[in-house]
Design a protein around this motif. Sequence first.
Motif, short mmCIF file in Angstrom:
data_model
loop_
_atom_site.label_atom_id
_atom_site.label_comp_id
_atom_site.label_asym_id
_atom_site.label_seq_id
_atom_site.Cartn_x
_atom_site.Cartn_y
_atom_site.Cartn_z
N HIS A 105 45.83 3.38 62.84
CA HIS A 105 45.95 4.69 62.18
C HIS A 105 45.48 4.67 60.73
O HIS A 105 45.68 5.65 60.00
CB HIS A 105 47.39 5.18 62.27
N ASP A 106 44.84 3.58 60.32
CA ASP A 106 44.32 3.50 58.95
C ASP A 106 43.25 4.57 58.73
O ASP A 106 42.43 4.83 59.62
CB ASP A 106 43.70 2.12 58.67
N LYS A 107 43.23 5.13 57.54
CA LYS A 107 42.26 6.17 57.21
C LYS A 107 41.01 5.60 56.54
O LYS A 107 40.13 6.33 56.08
CB LYS A 107 42.89 7.21 56.28
N ASN A 108 40.93 4.25 56.44
CA ASN A 108 39.73 3.62 55.88
C ASN A 108 39.53 2.26 56.52
O ASN A 108 40.44 1.73 57.17
CB ASN A 108 39.83 3.49 54.36
N ILE A 109 38.34 1.70 56.37
CA ILE A 109 38.04 0.37 56.92
C ILE A 109 37.57 -0.54 55.78
O ILE A 109 36.76 -1.45 55.99
CB ILE A 109 36.96 0.44 58.03
N ASN A 110 38.10 -0.31 54.58
CA ASN A 110 37.67 -1.05 53.40
C ASN A 110 37.84 -2.56 53.56
O ASN A 110 36.95 -3.34 53.22
CB ASN A 110 38.43 -0.58 52.16
N GLU A 111 38.99 -2.98 54.06
CA GLU A 111 39.26 -4.41 54.23
C GLU A 111 38.26 -5.03 55.20
O GLU A 111 37.71 -6.11 54.95
CB GLU A 111 40.68 -4.62 54.75
N LEU A 112 38.00 -4.34 56.31
CA LEU A 112 37.08 -4.84 57.33
C LEU A 112 35.67 -4.97 56.77
O LEU A 112 35.01 -6.00 56.95
CB LEU A 112 37.08 -3.89 58.53
N LYS A 113 35.20 -3.95 56.09
CA LYS A 113 33.85 -3.97 55.51
C LYS A 113 33.72 -5.07 54.45
O LYS A 113 32.72 -5.79 54.41
CB LYS A 113 33.53 -2.62 54.88
N LYS A 114 34.74 -5.20 53.61
CA LYS A 114 34.69 -6.19 52.54
C LYS A 114 34.61 -7.60 53.10
O LYS A 114 33.80 -8.42 52.64
CB LYS A 114 35.93 -6.05 51.65
N TYR A 115 35.42 -7.89 54.12
CA TYR A 115 35.41 -9.25 54.68
C TYR A 115 34.09 -9.54 55.38
O TYR A 115 33.49 -10.60 55.20
CB TYR A 115 36.57 -9.43 55.66
N PHE A 116 33.64 -8.59 56.20
CA PHE A 116 32.39 -8.77 56.93
C PHE A 116 31.23 -9.02 55.97
O PHE A 116 30.43 -9.96 56.15
CB PHE A 116 32.10 -7.54 57.78
N ASN A 117 31.13 -8.21 54.93
CA ASN A 117 30.04 -8.37 53.97
C ASN A 117 30.18 -9.65 53.15
O ASN A 117 29.17 -10.23 52.74
CB ASN A 117 29.98 -7.15 53.04
N SER A 118 31.41 -10.10 52.94
CA SER A 118 31.62 -11.37 52.22
C SER A 118 31.04 -12.53 53.02
O SER A 118 30.40 -13.43 52.47
CB SER A 118 33.11 -11.60 51.98
N VAL A 119 31.25 -12.50 54.33
CA VAL A 119 30.71 -13.56 55.20
C VAL A 119 29.19 -13.51 55.19
O VAL A 119 28.52 -14.54 55.00
CB VAL A 119 31.24 -13.42 56.64
N ILE A 120 28.62 -12.32 55.40
CA ILE A 120 27.16 -12.17 55.44
C ILE A 120 26.54 -12.60 54.11
O ILE A 120 25.53 -13.33 54.08
CB ILE A 120 26.77 -10.72 55.76
N ASP A 121 27.12 -12.17 53.00
CA ASP A 121 26.58 -12.51 51.68
C ASP A 121 26.67 -14.01 51.41
O ASP A 121 25.77 -14.60 50.80
CB ASP A 121 27.32 -11.74 50.58
N TRP A 122 27.75 -14.63 51.87
CA TRP A 122 27.92 -16.08 51.69
C TRP A 122 26.85 -16.84 52.47
O TRP A 122 26.19 -17.73 51.91
CB TRP A 122 29.31 -16.50 52.15
#
Length: 388
Positions: free
Chosen positions: A222-239
């Motif tokens: 029921h979260d109204k955002n996916i900020n945590e998901l996007k941040k983690y995913f992009n952290s992995v890709i950027d690394w």
Amino acid sequence: MKTILKTDITVKDICEGFVYNELEGKGLFGLSGKLTIQPEYQRNYIYASDGGKREMAVIESLLKDYPIGLIYFNKVSENNLEVLDGQQRITSVGRFVTDKFAIKDENGMQYFGGMAKDKKAKILETKLLIYECEGTESQIKEWFKTINIAGVPLVSQELLNAIYSGPFVTLGKEEFSNSQNANIQKWSAYVKGSANRQAFFERALDWASKGNIDDYMSIHRHDKNINELKKYFNSVIDWVSGVFIDVESEMRGLEWGRMYEQYHKKAYNPAKVSAEAQKLYGDPYIKNRKGIFEYILGGSIDTKLLEVRVFDDATKKAVYAAQTAKAKKKGKSNCPHCAIGHDANKEKIWSLSDMDADHVAAWSKGGATSAKNCQMLCKTHNRAKGNR
């Protein structure tokens, strides 16, 4: 769950108010806005992904009076329906009627707008077999989990999207299941699969949840955002893209989430990493190139990741014969390590089956997998050497 068979709804009825979202987000409608063709628990439209063969087949079936199968609607309220099963077929029909693709007939490739009137009428007047279902959310979703849509089985993430439908899934699909997202090309270097079949959404969830996707989706439903998901995913890709400046095809589909957790706190010199990777890529003795990246991340120690090519049987037999002949002349063991020992095996001649081939100069230190760099050791000493 109640079901009522409807036999009076035509293709024309379904296509009234049809809207196709080119960006593949939520928002496919028909029946003058009464029908939601793509509710949030449904998969994206995939019938165009094979070059349009499946969506063209749907239209050709209508023209030939072939049945296109039962379609199921969920009655949400007195004036609102949503598609349970048949989304791909209905979307194909709507896309054709609104000139999104053409089919081939005796006059060549034809869009709906350019077809003969009788053919247009045949399509629009076709009556569909539709079951209107009414039940609780849990009943509807349990039923949805058990079906296959037009012979294309739901993948695991599509099922989870259905079970945990809500604002979190809607936002997640808009970000990760949209093939028009400009980031897809970059992500595709490291993630295997297509946006339409939820590959990127699933991988983002897998990485962020450390493999517990089901629990993660339940918690965040029921979260109204996916900020945590996007941040983690992009952290992995950027690394990954920061450590490995050269993109190789073998990177696609590796366990980058796990490796990020294990290695991202270590410092790496991208230029040195690139040089080592290229050297390993040029090594003919490496069988598993997919292991190169974790081998480097781990300090270039675990050669098992590379599956370094072992000595073939012919080499083993030749080295064994030469080594054994010399040993017998000297009255010593044909295992070099046993020969310099002080136990009962100092003069033992081992059989070929009791020995293993070993690199004299370790492969990791530049030793080749060749007869000149091969020695036979008894299994005990070979295992002991391998553990050092």
